[in-house]
Every structure is written in C-alpha cells, then in structure tokens.
Design an enzyme around this catalytic site. Sequence first.
Site, mmCIF file in Angstrom:
data_model
loop_
_atom_site.group_PDB
_atom_site.id
_atom_site.type_symbol
_atom_site.label_atom_id
_atom_site.label_comp_id
_atom_site.label_asym_id
_atom_site.label_seq_id
_atom_site.Cartn_x
_atom_site.Cartn_y
_atom_site.Cartn_z
ATOM 1 N N ARG A 101 67.320 0.102 33.370
ATOM 2 C CA ARG A 101 67.927 0.871 32.213
ATOM 3 C C ARG A 101 67.036 0.823 31.010
ATOM 4 N NH1 ARG A 101 71.345 -1.692 30.073
ATOM 5 N NH2 ARG A 101 71.227 -3.415 31.248
ATOM 6 N N TYR A 142 67.016 5.799 38.130
ATOM 7 C CA TYR A 142 67.260 4.202 38.475
ATOM 8 C C TYR A 142 68.679 3.854 37.922
ATOM 9 C CZ TYR A 142 65.897 -0.329 39.880
ATOM 10 O OH TYR A 142 65.522 -1.150 40.527
ATOM 11 N N GLY A 143 69.286 3.391 38.837
ATOM 12 C CA GLY A 143 70.533 2.367 38.386
ATOM 13 C C GLY A 143 71.519 2.984 37.419
ATOM 14 N N LYS A 159 77.714 1.974 34.517
ATOM 15 C CA LYS A 159 77.712 1.557 33.250
ATOM 16 C C LYS A 159 78.408 2.826 32.284
ATOM 17 C CE LYS A 159 75.679 -2.089 34.425
ATOM 18 N NZ LYS A 159 76.528 -3.473 34.293
ATOM 19 N N HIS A 211 82.185 -6.136 30.982
ATOM 20 C CA HIS A 211 80.982 -6.403 31.932
ATOM 21 C C HIS A 211 81.333 -7.902 32.454
ATOM 22 C CE1 HIS A 211 76.348 -6.728 32.008
ATOM 23 N NE2 HIS A 211 76.549 -6.230 33.221
ATOM 24 N N SER A 249 73.198 -8.842 31.827
ATOM 25 C CA SER A 249 72.460 -8.298 33.002
ATOM 26 C C SER A 249 71.534 -9.529 33.356
ATOM 27 C CB SER A 249 71.927 -7.031 32.769
ATOM 28 O OG SER A 249 72.748 -6.229 32.012
ATOM 29 N N ALA A 250 71.640 -9.606 34.838
ATOM 30 C CA ALA A 250 70.747 -10.564 35.440
ATOM 31 C C ALA A 250 70.883 -12.007 34.998
ATOM 32 C CB ALA A 250 69.044 -10.171 35.185
ATOM 33 N N CYS A 251 71.943 -12.250 34.754
ATOM 34 C CA CYS A 251 72.269 -13.766 34.175
ATOM 35 C C CYS A 251 73.424 -14.410 35.089
ATOM 36 C CB CYS A 251 73.039 -13.780 32.594
ATOM 37 S SG CYS A 251 71.597 -13.484 31.560
ATOM 38 N N THR A 309 76.631 -11.794 39.880
ATOM 39 C CA THR A 309 76.778 -11.515 41.244
ATOM 40 C C THR A 309 76.865 -12.941 41.897
ATOM 41 O OG1 THR A 309 75.566 -9.544 41.116
ATOM 42 C CG2 THR A 309 75.702 -10.597 43.195
ATOM 43 N N ASN A 310 75.967 -13.863 41.273
ATOM 44 C CA ASN A 310 76.106 -15.325 42.103
ATOM 45 C C ASN A 310 77.384 -16.185 41.922
ATOM 46 O OD1 ASN A 310 72.847 -14.775 41.241
ATOM 47 N ND2 ASN A 310 73.050 -16.555 42.670
ATOM 48 N N ASP A 330 80.506 -7.359 38.696
ATOM 49 C CA ASP A 330 79.981 -6.529 37.400
ATOM 50 C C ASP A 330 81.032 -5.945 36.414
ATOM 51 O OD1 ASP A 330 77.233 -5.907 36.067
ATOM 52 O OD2 ASP A 330 77.512 -3.748 36.483
ATOM 53 N N ASN A 372 63.326 -6.641 38.568
ATOM 54 C CA ASN A 372 64.712 -5.856 38.544
ATOM 55 C C ASN A 372 65.156 -4.992 39.905
ATOM 56 O OD1 ASN A 372 67.169 -5.027 37.048
ATOM 57 N ND2 ASN A 372 66.454 -3.188 36.704
ATOM 58 N N ARG A 386 66.524 -4.303 43.215
ATOM 59 C CA ARG A 386 68.135 -4.321 43.730
ATOM 60 C C ARG A 386 68.525 -4.006 44.770
ATOM 61 N NH1 ARG A 386 71.635 -5.554 38.890
ATOM 62 N NH2 ARG A 386 70.220 -5.683 37.100
ATOM 63 N N GLY A 389 76.107 -22.779 43.704
ATOM 64 C CA GLY A 389 77.253 -23.402 44.313
ATOM 65 C C GLY A 389 78.029 -24.701 43.437
HETATM 66 P P1 GTP Z 1 73.492 -7.317 36.516
HETATM 67 O O1 GTP Z 1 74.105 -7.071 37.784
HETATM 68 O O2 GTP Z 1 72.317 -6.941 36.001
HETATM 69 O O3 GTP Z 1 74.729 -7.003 35.427
HETATM 70 O O4 GTP Z 1 73.534 -8.946 36.550
HETATM 71 P P2 GTP Z 1 74.244 -10.079 37.098
HETATM 72 O O5 GTP Z 1 74.716 -10.838 36.034
HETATM 73 O O6 GTP Z 1 75.133 -9.776 38.324
HETATM 74 O O7 GTP Z 1 72.881 -11.009 37.851
HETATM 75 P P3 GTP Z 1 72.479 -11.854 39.060
HETATM 76 O O8 GTP Z 1 73.856 -12.853 39.414
HETATM 77 O O9 GTP Z 1 71.941 -11.017 39.819
HETATM 78 O O10 GTP Z 1 71.633 -12.898 38.252
HETATM 79 C C1 GTP Z 1 70.534 -12.927 38.918
HETATM 80 C C2 GTP Z 1 69.583 -14.140 38.199
HETATM 81 O O11 GTP Z 1 70.466 -15.083 37.654
HETATM 82 C C3 GTP Z 1 68.666 -14.722 39.281
HETATM 83 O O12 GTP Z 1 67.472 -14.934 38.731
HETATM 84 C C4 GTP Z 1 69.354 -15.872 39.703
HETATM 85 O O13 GTP Z 1 68.299 -16.751 40.259
HETATM 86 C C5 GTP Z 1 69.847 -16.551 38.289
HETATM 87 N N1 GTP Z 1 71.036 -17.537 38.615
HETATM 88 C C6 GTP Z 1 72.160 -17.365 38.854
HETATM 89 N N2 GTP Z 1 72.975 -18.382 38.889
HETATM 90 C C7 GTP Z 1 72.168 -19.209 38.647
HETATM 91 C C8 GTP Z 1 72.414 -20.594 38.320
HETATM 92 O O14 GTP Z 1 73.474 -21.162 38.511
HETATM 93 N N3 GTP Z 1 71.577 -21.469 37.805
HETATM 94 C C9 GTP Z 1 70.258 -20.889 37.823
HETATM 95 N N4 GTP Z 1 69.361 -21.511 37.220
HETATM 96 N N5 GTP Z 1 69.884 -19.509 37.879
HETATM 97 C C10 GTP Z 1 70.832 -18.855 38.240
HETATM 98 C C1 SPV Z 2 72.895 -4.416 34.590
HETATM 99 O O1 SPV Z 2 71.866 -4.045 33.886
HETATM 100 O O2 SPV Z 2 73.955 -4.895 33.950
HETATM 101 C C2 SPV Z 2 73.420 -3.756 35.883
HETATM 102 C C3 SPV Z 2 72.367 -3.005 36.567
HETATM 103 O O3 SPV Z 2 74.324 -4.094 36.583
HETATM 104 S S1 SPV Z 2 72.580 -1.391 35.890
HETATM 105 O O4 SPV Z 2 73.454 -0.569 37.024
HETATM 106 O O5 SPV Z 2 71.173 -0.602 36.320
HETATM 107 O O6 SPV Z 2 72.781 -1.163 34.761
HETATM 108 MN MN MN Z 3 75.738 -5.475 35.236
#
Ligand code: GTP
Ligand code: SPV
Ligand code: MN
Length: 607
Positions: free
Chosen positions: A72, A213-214, A222, A242, A264-266, A269-270, A289, A387, A389, A516
Amino acid sequence: MSAPTTNQKLLDWVAEVAEMTTPDQIVWCDGSKEEYDRLMQLMVDSGMAIKLNEEKRPNSFAFNSDPSDVARVESRTYIASVKEEDAGPTNNWIDPNELKETMKKLYKGCMKGRTMYVIPFSMGPIGSPIAKNSIELTDSPYVVVNMHIMARVSTEVLRLIEKTDEFIPCLHSVGKPLAEGEKDSRWPCAPLEDKYIAHFPEERLIWSYGSGYGGNALLGKKCLALRIASAQAHDEGWMAEHMLILRFTNPEGKKYHVAAAFPSACGKTNLAMLQSTVPGWKVETIGDDIAWMKINPETGKLHAINPEAGFFGVAPGTSEASNPMALASCASDAIFTNVVVTADKDVWWEDMGYDCPNGGGTDWKNNAWTQGMKDADGKKILGAHPNSRFTARADHCPVICPDWEDPAGVPIDIFVFGGKRTSTVPLVHEAFSFDHGVFMGATASSEPTAAALDLGNVSLRFDPYAMTPFMGYHAGDYMQHWFNMGEKLGDKAPRCFYVNWFRKTDDGKWLWPGFGENSRVLKWMCDRVEGKVGARETAIGLMPIDGELTLDGLDISAEDWAALMAVDKDGYKKTLADMKAYLAKFGDKLPAKISEQVDALEARLNA
Ligand code: GTP
Ligand code: SPV
Ligand code: MN
C-alpha cells in the site's frame, strides 16, 4: 458482450467509465470457476502468472509485481472529503473536485488496449442485512481473480442491486494504457507520482489509479470495508475496524469472542489461527483483518462479522511452527504474490521453517536466486519480498469457525490492542475501564513494518486502533465515536486489553515465545472476564498476579518474565511526551476524555 443487468444506474456508470477510459472490451464477471480458470490461463499465456506444481500446490499460481509496486502507498492515499477538517491530520486530503479533475485526466484513455472487467461483489454474506453490495471496475485480471477469493463475487449481487438500486462504486485502473501493438509488461502500473488511492466519503465512492497491489487495488478490502465503511459506521452508529475475530472455547465448551486490532504485519493472521497450547482450549478463526460490529438489540453486546471471504496474508515468517493453519489455507487454490518460485514450481519464503529446496529458484524480482546470495554491499538478497502475500480462501482454513458466515455475527467479549514494540510495553495489561481501553486503543503505537514502506525514517508510529491508514474521517472524531459506542454499550462493552508479543532483550532476542503460546495470554483475559483471577494495579493498567498467567512447561527464566512484565516508567514517560505531541495535532477535535486519560496516566506515572 451484452450487460447482464437491467439496473440503469449501474449501466450508466459502466458506460460513463468506459467512455472515459476507452477499454478495448468490457467483460461482466460472474464469479464462476470457469471465469477464474479462463483468466488464470490468460495470465499464464501472457507471462504474468506462473502455474505452480499441480501435485504440490494444486490449482495455485504465483505472480511477481513490479519492484515499484509492492505494498500500500499511504503517501498516495487520500480522503477527499468535502471539507478538509473532516479528513483530519492523519489523512492526506485534496479537494474532491480538484482530485477528480486530476484523476479524470489520468483515467482518460487509460484502459486502451485492455479489457475492463465489471466485478459485482458483496462484502459480507450475500444478501445479509449487514453486507454491502458493490461493483469494482478494473483493467487488471489479477484483481479479478484475487477478488474471487477475497470477496463474494456473484451475479446474485446484480439481482440485489436491481432491487435496491444501491451499490458502492469502486473504479480501478493499473494506469498503463497500451499503444497500438505495444507489448504489455509483466506487471503494468503507473509511477508513484501518478498513483492515487482516492476516497470520496460523502459520496461513498472509491477511485484508485496506478497500482495493482493489495489494498491499493482489491478495493473491497481497505478502501471499502475500512475507509468508506468507517465513515458510514460513524454516521450510523456501528464500527468498522482493522481487527481479527476469533472464538476461544474452554474445555467446558464456553465460548469467548475476541476482536484484536494490530497494525499491518503485526500478527493478526497469526493470532486469528492460533494453535492453543493451553490444554483443552481451542481457537477458531472468524476473520484475520477486518471486523464490522453492530450492537445487537437482543443481547445489547457488539456483534462482529468478517466482511471478507479470504485471507491476504503476509507470507514471510509463515511456517509450520508459527502458523500451520495459514499454511494449510494456502495448500491449494491459492495465489502467491512476490514469493520465491522453486525449481519444481512450488513456493518458498524466508522463515518458512526449512531451507529453499534445491538451494534456490526464481526470486520475487523474477531473477535466478540462490539462498544466501549477497548483493555488492554484502547484504543478503531476500528471495521473497517482506510484504509478499498469499491469497487464500477462508473456507480452506482447517480451523475456520462453523459460524464465520453467520450474518448475525458473534458477540465480542474482549478487545485487544497492540503493536510491535521491542521495548517499554509489557506483554499484557488490562484497562481500568472501557474509557481507559478506548484511550489505550487511541494511543497504541508500533514500530513501522513492511506493509507500508513509504513512511520514511520513522522509529515509532502512533496508530490509533491500528486504523491510521484506514480511517475515512478525522481521527479525533474517530476516538470520540469509540467513547460514544462505549456509552451505548454500558456494562455490555467488551473488556479491553493491550498486548505486546515483540519485546526483545538488549542483544536482540525475543523475550516471549509468542505464536501458539499467546493462548496463555488469551486464557488470562478470559479468566479476568470470569473474575477467576485478580490483578495488580500499576501505573498503566491491571496486570497479572505472578503465577496466574500460567507458564507451565515454558522455558522462560524468572529474569525474562520480570522484564516482560515490568512497567518501564521512564520508557512510558518518554512515550507519553511523544503521545502529547502527537495528540496536539488534533486540536479541538481531541475528545476531552482523551485529555483526561492522558492526565491520569501522567499522574500515575509520577506517583
Ligand atoms: P496485515 O495483513 O498486514 O493487516 O497484517 P497481520 O497483522 O495480519 O500480519 P501477520 O499476522 O501476517 O503478521 C506477520 C508478522 O508478525 C510476521 O513477521 C510474524 O512472524 C510476526 N508475528 C506474529 N505473531 C507473532 C508473535 O507472537 N511473536 C513474534 N515475535 N512475531 C509474531
Ligand atoms: C494491511 O496492510 O493491513 C493489509 C494488506 O491487510 S493490504 O490489503 O495490502 O492493505
Ligand atoms: Mn490489514
């Protein structure tokens, strides 16, 4: 192709856009498998898509984007409200008329040499009262196939539009017209200065130009489900956030529903697909998300639905150890963007849990690549973009909740806020009250990630509710909306918590095992909701009493635990100073309740 609808409003809009953008042809999409297969074949033939190994990755495809179009672009994202003050200090604003003039010039003839696809889609289960009917016009077949997975694409949506005469128009172009006889590039897009991701909140209208992209291009996500929906939710008294949504069920079968906002990326999904390590407790996924939440008149609680139909998840770091359910979700019928394609046509990315088979493959820049390869400066060359995906169908997730498509949604018991902080913020703390929770969400902070690369040299970003890039209106009004929702919910409001999985030691190792094991923290939250455990009062909130957040079987030293649970008052005072400077930008739109919370926190830190 004759148009498969009688809705005049839609027909007029499609004709108007076609006249402006001059595509070679118009294709009305129906969301069928035949359509998906046909477009994939088209892209394989043109060289844009790589068909993956049918044995290893059935019905799956890989794409590499242009290196300039990988995430983005927040610097090119606009909230073009009629009045500038309605966009607020956290959004880019341009006068809507001016922006339309600029974009119309770009749109003029921009689909020349291309097909314009008309995608009827629903965010939320088709026909449900909470769902939104929508049309995306795009000249990208890649967008069409991704929308097939991420949204509900169907001609049924056309029937609903015919009945209601209502839809949210989303216009998208990659911004690369083709001259007579010009060969297309693998990933057409426009240069950064011509990219615009524009929202006209009063008109509930989306115009996107220049990126494929995305979130820039899959406009249901979004743009619609967060930016436009948040503005609508503000006006109508609901919430578009979000947030992931999960169900956590205890051994007796009692269900708790958690909605968590991380940037994002925090780790949304995990957490959404977490494999619980607490015996007898299990997680089921509702969304990873986005959450749309309304107050249910019967229960008085907030009920949440996931408006999406798939996951657009970060690939790197996804492994059997970190997120086996995400891997299972993209075991077949998936799309991969910017990962490594191996010699035997499977996919690979960094921290996938094993070395790249045969030592390498084709990297995200479409170059021959070997693992461990270094550039001229001696820096390791990544095979997958940070980034990169996967696009996976939610119904392929083995732990998808049986009720994930229930239009009534699930009742939310717990809100969690968080971000990536390698220092200062402890593993978990609870808000003293809902208002304090609103404040915690409003002042959440994170170290920037690869999901938005154009933030420049920022070390810490305040990111209210993880919504900074996604709020369709003024962030101060946004915070006030949260307080207003709290008032309506009264004692039915969710309990609020703040977590940080990302604390590091001075020598850079994770203090908390995460993934986990985060189930232990969720379990503590549920115990708090049940009143089964107490808490100690600290300056920042309520924290676990030693021994009550179980660490059984975890190899974690007493020192590390103490560090994870410490309230770093000096660190917080520094954050508080930054916070005040940040909040000052909101002027008189800053809710009085936020100022009260800032003062109360300061007093507690100085006590
Ligand atoms: P968007 O799709 O961008 O909105 O993000 P998201 O929040 O869904 O991101 P996602 O769950 O894919 O986050 C991925 C990143 O978080 C990766 O680098 C993972 O390794 C890291 N991560 C997730 N959970 C943990 C955790 O419990 N500990 C650590 N150290 N890293 C984590
Ligand atoms: C984010 O960046 O929070 C995402 C990926 O979920 S995107 O759909 O590209 O915005
Ligand atoms: Mn997101």
